[in-house]
Design an enzyme around this catalytic site. Sequence first.
Site, PDB file in Angstrom:
ATOM      1  N   HIS A   1      27.974 142.284  35.331  1.00 35.81           N
ATOM      2  CA  HIS A   1      29.331 142.793  35.435  1.00 35.81           C
ATOM      3  C   HIS A   1      30.072 142.462  34.157  1.00 35.81           C
ATOM      4  O   HIS A   1      29.857 141.396  33.575  1.00 35.81           O
ATOM      5  CB  HIS A   1      30.057 142.164  36.637  1.00 35.81           C
ATOM      6  CG  HIS A   1      31.233 142.967  37.066  1.00 35.81           C
ATOM      7  ND1 HIS A   1      32.471 142.801  36.506  1.00 35.81           N
ATOM      8  CD2 HIS A   1      31.350 143.955  37.978  1.00 35.81           C
ATOM      9  CE1 HIS A   1      33.301 143.662  37.064  1.00 35.81           C
ATOM     10  NE2 HIS A   1      32.654 144.371  37.949  1.00 35.81           N
TER      11      HIS A   1
ATOM     12  N   ASP B   1      27.406 146.095  44.399  1.00 37.82           N
ATOM     13  CA  ASP B   1      26.580 147.273  44.665  1.00 37.82           C
ATOM     14  C   ASP B   1      25.169 146.928  45.084  1.00 37.82           C
ATOM     15  O   ASP B   1      24.454 147.755  45.642  1.00 37.82           O
ATOM     16  CB  ASP B   1      26.523 148.171  43.421  1.00 37.82           C
ATOM     17  CG  ASP B   1      27.870 148.792  43.165  1.00 37.82           C
ATOM     18  OD1 ASP B   1      28.564 149.050  44.155  1.00 37.82           O
ATOM     19  OD2 ASP B   1      28.229 148.986  42.005  1.00 37.82           O
TER      20      ASP B   1
HETATM   21  N1  CMC Z   1      19.955 144.538  33.697  1.00 41.87           N
HETATM   22  C1  CMC Z   1      19.373 144.010  32.598  1.00 41.87           C
HETATM   23  N2  CMC Z   1      20.039 143.555  31.533  1.00 41.87           N
HETATM   24  C2  CMC Z   1      21.376 143.646  31.584  1.00 41.87           C
HETATM   25  C3  CMC Z   1      22.056 144.180  32.691  1.00 41.87           C
HETATM   26  C4  CMC Z   1      21.297 144.639  33.783  1.00 41.87           C
HETATM   27  N3  CMC Z   1      21.894 145.150  34.866  1.00 41.87           N
HETATM   28  N4  CMC Z   1      23.402 144.147  32.457  1.00 41.87           N
HETATM   29  C5  CMC Z   1      23.548 143.600  31.248  1.00 41.87           C
HETATM   30  N5  CMC Z   1      22.329 143.291  30.720  1.00 41.87           N
HETATM   31  C6  CMC Z   1      22.041 142.617  29.439  1.00 41.87           C
HETATM   32  C7  CMC Z   1      22.260 143.538  28.256  1.00 41.87           C
HETATM   33  O1  CMC Z   1      21.064 144.200  27.907  1.00 41.87           O
HETATM   34  C8  CMC Z   1      22.711 142.556  27.222  1.00 41.87           C
HETATM   35  O2  CMC Z   1      21.578 141.864  26.742  1.00 41.87           O
HETATM   36  P1  CMC Z   1      21.478 141.451  25.160  1.00 41.87           P
HETATM   37  O3  CMC Z   1      22.611 140.501  24.925  1.00 41.87           O
HETATM   38  O4  CMC Z   1      20.134 140.850  25.011  1.00 41.87           O
HETATM   39  O5  CMC Z   1      21.639 142.733  24.407  1.00 41.87           O
HETATM   40  C9  CMC Z   1      23.535 141.534  27.989  1.00 41.87           C
HETATM   41  O6  CMC Z   1      22.998 141.566  29.318  1.00 41.87           O
HETATM   42  C10 CMC Z   1      25.018 141.822  28.007  1.00 41.87           C
HETATM   43  O7  CMC Z   1      25.162 143.162  28.472  1.00 41.87           O
HETATM   44  P2  CMC Z   1      26.382 144.109  28.136  1.00 41.87           P
HETATM   45  O8  CMC Z   1      25.892 145.517  28.217  1.00 41.87           O
HETATM   46  O9  CMC Z   1      27.078 143.650  26.909  1.00 41.87           O
HETATM   47  O10 CMC Z   1      27.339 143.802  29.357  1.00 41.87           O
HETATM   48  P3  CMC Z   1      28.587 144.642  29.736  1.00 41.87           P
HETATM   49  O11 CMC Z   1      29.588 143.669  30.165  1.00 41.87           O
HETATM   50  O12 CMC Z   1      28.984 145.599  28.671  1.00 41.87           O
HETATM   51  O13 CMC Z   1      28.007 145.534  30.945  1.00 41.87           O
HETATM   52  C11 CMC Z   1      27.633 146.461  33.066  1.00 41.87           C
HETATM   53  C12 CMC Z   1      28.412 145.418  32.253  1.00 41.87           C
HETATM   54  C13 CMC Z   1      28.130 146.418  34.518  1.00 41.87           C
HETATM   55  C14 CMC Z   1      27.892 147.867  32.503  1.00 41.87           C
HETATM   56  C15 CMC Z   1      26.115 146.119  33.001  1.00 41.87           C
HETATM   57  O14 CMC Z   1      25.890 144.811  33.461  1.00 41.87           O
HETATM   58  C16 CMC Z   1      25.268 147.127  33.779  1.00 41.87           C
HETATM   59  O15 CMC Z   1      25.001 148.220  33.266  1.00 41.87           O
HETATM   60  N6  CMC Z   1      24.838 146.765  35.040  1.00 41.87           N
HETATM   61  C17 CMC Z   1      24.063 147.678  35.847  1.00 41.87           C
HETATM   62  C18 CMC Z   1      24.987 148.697  36.482  1.00 41.87           C
HETATM   63  C19 CMC Z   1      25.806 148.116  37.601  1.00 41.87           C
HETATM   64  O16 CMC Z   1      25.276 147.464  38.496  1.00 41.87           O
HETATM   65  N7  CMC Z   1      27.104 148.428  37.560  1.00 41.87           N
HETATM   66  C20 CMC Z   1      28.018 148.084  38.668  1.00 41.87           C
HETATM   67  C21 CMC Z   1      29.107 147.156  38.254  1.00 41.87           C
HETATM   68  S1  CMC Z   1      29.926 146.521  39.717  1.00 41.87           S
HETATM   69  C22 CMC Z   1      30.749 147.872  40.363  1.00 41.87           C
HETATM   70  C23 CMC Z   1      31.968 148.233  39.584  1.00 41.87           C
HETATM   71  O17 CMC Z   1      32.906 147.404  39.564  1.00 41.87           O
HETATM   72  O18 CMC Z   1      31.974 149.334  39.000  1.00 41.87           O
END
Ligand code: CMC
Length: 432
Positions: free
Chosen positions: A308, A366
């Site tokens: 998240h 989720d």
């Molecule tokens: N699986 C694997 N790796 C992940 C995931 C994941 N679900 N989420 C983040 N990472 C890794 C990412 O690859 C990165 O690694 P590195 O530092 O080595 O490059 C690190 O964790 C930080 O990720 P980020 O993309 O900078 O994190 P963010 O804060 O921009 O992304 C997110 C948040 C929700 C978009 C992401 O965690 C994601 O895509 N999760 C899966 C989709 C999901 O479940 N979304 C629902 C969110 S809850 C409902 C809502 O409120 O909408």
Amino acid sequence: MKLVDNKATLSFSNGSPSVDLPVYAGNIGPDVIDIRKLYAQTGMFTYDPGFLSTASCQSAITYIDGDKGELLYRGYPIEQLATQCDYLDTCYLLLNGELPNESQRGDFHKLVTNHTMVNEQMQFFLRGFRRDAHPMAVLTGLVGGLSAFYHDSTDINNPKHREIAAIRLIAKMPTLVAMAYKYGIGQPYMYPKNDLSYSGNFLRMMFGTPCEEYQVNPVLARALDRIFILHADHEQNASTSTVRLAGSSGANPFACIAAGIACLWGPSHGGANEEALNMLKEIGTPERIPEFIEGVKDRKYKLMGFGHRVYKNYDPRAKVMQQSAHEVLEAVGDPNDPLLQVARELERVALNDEYFIERKLFPNVDFYSGITLSAMGFPTTMFTVLFALARTVGWIAQWQEMMEDPSQKIGRPRQLYTGPTQRDYVPVERRG
Ligand code: CMC
């Protein structure tokens, strides 16, 4: 918003004069540096794609402490609301700032109930869609279409219009969602039944038919109500910011909520519940988890339902959702459901794996909502639609708050331009 004594001073290594920037404190959470005059004072913008460090507004509705894993609606912890309150009382709280007393509660429930029907003409509008259209596409259209039906609540400068638009959206959303579902499966629409609870009525419109009496299962109605509470608001996330941005131009509330629905559809946001269940199905058995985790580490795909932007600790909504999943599966599903076994094992493996620990990737809401909704009989394509239904109150409360904020201006981010500098037009015959 309180001005604090502390000032932020921005200095430049090239000798340009430094500037003092005011700092404001909220009631809890990080202070903010006011950069509104930065461009006028320095000729520079700030650069913050994805709004990682930018507060886009002041708000008194919802507070999240991502490190603590805390979520408060108007100060109340989500766990208390989800277990002790119902969805319509939560709506009242989000809209008005306080929980309703006995008589306010009765009036509010009656008011919402009185608006559950939609204009009969809406069904002909719905008929224009393909039967196999994704219900999120249909919902975006139907909600946007409401502004063509309810002209008497689109004057955004009239507080009465704003209030009635809010009630209409909360009341009609379940009816529209159920209509979109029934249309897709070719069954007759069910009109709302106003002596049922908000969730009970929705379950009947979804799963009842005109040929038989529908008995609402109280365990399912309670679980659904809880899912709605958990999704009701989540401060300045992508779809809420979309609603605010759309509203900042003076667009009517139905159009703004349609914009929010479109944004919610994305798999990184509301679309994740659908993706999370598809992922669990694809994994199929706990034995396949190690191979799947390897693929995540090789960055072939993400673990849907994990991670998240704000929660860097357990998502508090996921804890409540996990408990609901067990209750629902006990009531109507198979507690030994292979999907639940995969989910439990995946959670265990991920929480103990260095890759996920290091990145603070915990299960989010989720992760468990998909399993619960699936056991209740909702097809996966409806998951994000239910999220939209529940979030409507948050969107509209945030929109109302923005409309009443005297400092509100049209949203207009700036950019760091990296394209070509000015050049002269070249006629086609002289282009290489
Ligand atoms: N699986 C694997 N790796 C992940 C995931 C994941 N679900 N989420 C983040 N990472 C890794 C990412 O690859 C990165 O690694 P590195 O530092 O080595 O490059 C690190 O964790 C930080 O990720 P980020 O993309 O900078 O994190 P963010 O804060 O921009 O992304 C997110 C948040 C929700 C978009 C992401 O965690 C994601 O895509 N999760 C899966 C989709 C999901 O479940 N979304 C629902 C969110 S809850 C409902 C809502 O409120 O909408």
